[in-house]
Enzyme design. Structure first.
Site, mmCIF file in Angstrom:
data_model
loop_
_atom_site.group_PDB
_atom_site.id
_atom_site.type_symbol
_atom_site.label_atom_id
_atom_site.label_comp_id
_atom_site.label_asym_id
_atom_site.label_seq_id
_atom_site.Cartn_x
_atom_site.Cartn_y
_atom_site.Cartn_z
ATOM 1 N N GLU A 158 0.778 -1.236 0.000
ATOM 2 C CA GLU A 158 0.000 0.000 0.000
ATOM 3 C C GLU A 158 0.815 1.295 0.000
ATOM 4 O O GLU A 158 0.788 2.063 0.969
ATOM 5 C CB GLU A 158 -0.967 0.017 1.190
ATOM 6 C CG GLU A 158 -1.951 -1.113 1.196
ATOM 7 C CD GLU A 158 -2.984 -1.003 2.312
ATOM 8 O OE1 GLU A 158 -3.983 -1.740 2.258
ATOM 9 O OE2 GLU A 158 -2.798 -0.156 3.222
ATOM 10 N N GLU A 178 -5.985 -8.295 0.927
ATOM 11 C CA GLU A 178 -6.651 -7.894 2.164
ATOM 12 C C GLU A 178 -8.096 -7.538 1.858
ATOM 13 O O GLU A 178 -8.376 -6.830 0.897
ATOM 14 C CB GLU A 178 -5.997 -6.671 2.826
ATOM 15 C CG GLU A 178 -4.654 -6.913 3.467
ATOM 16 C CD GLU A 178 -4.102 -5.661 4.133
ATOM 17 O OE1 GLU A 178 -4.914 -4.794 4.567
ATOM 18 O OE2 GLU A 178 -2.871 -5.536 4.232
#
Length: 476
Positions: A165, A380
């Protein structure tokens, strides 16, 4: 046993895993020569919560791997703590850290749990953070050296991700200001850090594929947040376009085009201009990124929510909901837009939209727009929830809303897959309850409940649901 709802079976060979991050699960932040990360002193100064003990995965990983196996998982996402191996981010490696990860990976493999390993998950060494972290290009060189060491040392690992991320890291550090160094709407640094992280990713991919000629798989993980105008006006559509470029297209272009498209840079330059900010792309950067763009073997998508937006011309301001006090978050970005809620769309206690269609739309978009994007994993997805406190040793924790959340999102994943998107796996966030960067311990995501005082694990209904669905794949 919880009943399956929308999703009735998994495809044969599907990767069905749980996700973790080293700093959020390992605890033991001073054990065996581990160096400080950007978080240690920061959290101590705040005095709100500590990353010790977290889930004590440093000692209890055999128990958690056993639970994963017993409940049908065939994969796990873990990250390597950079400072367990190089306490200052560079220099001589620490043998205890090396030994720990060898033991962890062996435990996974011996139990039929394939490790998918991330090199950097929000835990930069404190020494490098103090020198500018990703704003200092020297960090890129240290990261490449660290990656080289890991690739050559941990030959039992065949599935790698460079980093987790880049956008949320830079966004939380420099835009929203809830990660250290707590800058608010520092747009220059917010976009520069993204570029430098993607350059680091590209250099590591080129190292793995071209210099080391490794036969495993490597890619990057992006959190993607689809942005929709709250109503169909020209102003709101433009606001959505700008926010999408900042949150999604900039790093997608970097990963899979190896350059920033004219359309993307038009939006980025507009945001930079409005906020008196700048971006520096040095000579040779795009050549390195272009070399890597076609060499990503897989792509990890983290998805939690979408965003609805309306145009906004005032000054930037925000409030981060880190406590689960529903309805307290706000976000207004000068010249870009204001995040708003849409009637009929449910939210979690942390004001995150529950919108599975956003995951479907994201999968379709990435597959259509980026031909260099190959195999996709949902790395995720999950629901932060205030799970009930167990009252007996053998209690099954009832987290039915989490089951419904995962079920809806898995339905979206399988629909996209049926329509040709090459999505081959799903990792729930998270395997067990963990320490949360900006929320501490009250925001729980795990399939397994952790009593952080005793470290006792309890089974949740979502874990039983996971096991039931896993059995449909095994029996095909």
């Amino acid at each position: 046993m919880p009943l399956l709802n929308r999703v009735e079976s998994l495809p044969k060979g599907f990767v069905w895993g749980g996700a973790t991050a080293a700093y959020q699960v390992e605890g033991n932040t001073k054990a065996d020569g581990k160096g400080k990360t950007m978080w240690d002193d920061y959290l101590k100064e705040q005095g709100r919560f500590s990353p010790d003990p977290a889930s004590d995965f440093y000692h209890r990983y055999p128990e958690d791997i056993r639970l994963a196996k017993e409940h049908g998982l065939n994969a796990i996402r873990v990250s390597i703590a950079w400072t367990r191996i190089f306490p200052d981010g560079h220099g001589e490696p620490v043998q205890a850290g090396i030994d720990y990860y060898h033991k962890l990976f062996k435990e996974c493999i011996d139990n039929g749990i394939e490790p998918y390993v991330t090199l950097h998950h929000f835990d930069s060494p404190k020494t490098l953070f103090d020198e500018g972290e990703w704003l200092n290009r020297q960090t890129i060189g240290y990261f490449v050296d660290y990656a080289r060491f890991c690739f050559e040392e941990f030959t039992e690992v065949t599935n790698w991700f460079t980093m987790n991320e880049p956008v949320p890291l830079a966004y939380s550090q420099f835009i929203q200001g809830n990660f250290p160094p707590n800058h608010h709407f520092d747009v220059s640094n917010g976009i520069q850090a993204q570029h430098n992280e993607m350059l680091a990713h590209a250099q590591v991919v080129n190292l793995y594929k071209d210099e080391l000629n490794k036969s495993g798989h490597i890619g990057v993980i992006h959190n993607l947040t689809p942005v929709y105008p709250i109503s169909d006006t020209a102003e709101n559509r433009h606001a959505a376009k700008l926010k999408d470029a900042f949150m999604n297209k900039f790093v997608l272009d970097a990963a899979f085009l190896g350059y920033y498209s004219e359309d993307t840079m038009s939006s980025i330059n507009e945001i930079l201009g409005i906020n008196e900010a700048e971006l520096t792309i040095e000579n040779g950067d795009l050549d390195i990124m272009k070399q890597a763009a076609a060499q990503n073997d897989h792509f990890g998508i983290n998805y939690y929510q979408n965003e609805f937006i309306q145009s906004y011309e005032g000054e930037s301001t925000s409030h981060f909901n880190g406590t689960g006090e529903k309805g307290t978050s706000t976000f207004k970005f000068k010249g870009v837009g204001e995040s708003v809620k849409k009637a009929g769309i449910p939210q979690t206690d942390w004001d995150w939209n529950i919108y599975p269609k956003g995951l479907y739309d994201t999968l379709k978009r990435v597959s259509h727009d980026y031909e260099n994007c190959k195999t996709i994993y949902i790395t995720e997805n999950g629901m932060g929830y205030k799970d009930q406190t167990p009252t007996s040793d053998d209690e099954i924790i009832d987290d039915t809303p989490r089951i419904d959340y995962i079920d809806q999102h898995m339905d979206a994943v399988l629909k996209a897959r049926e329509e040709g998107v090459d999505v081959q796996g799903y990792f729930v966030w998270s395997l067990q309850d963990q320490f949360s960067w900006a929320n501490g311990y009250n925001k729980r995501y795990g399939l397994f409940y952790v009593d952080f005082e005793t470290q006792k694990r309890y089974i949740k209904k979502s874990a039983l649901w996971f096991k039931e669905l896993a059995a449909t794949m095994i029996n095909e």
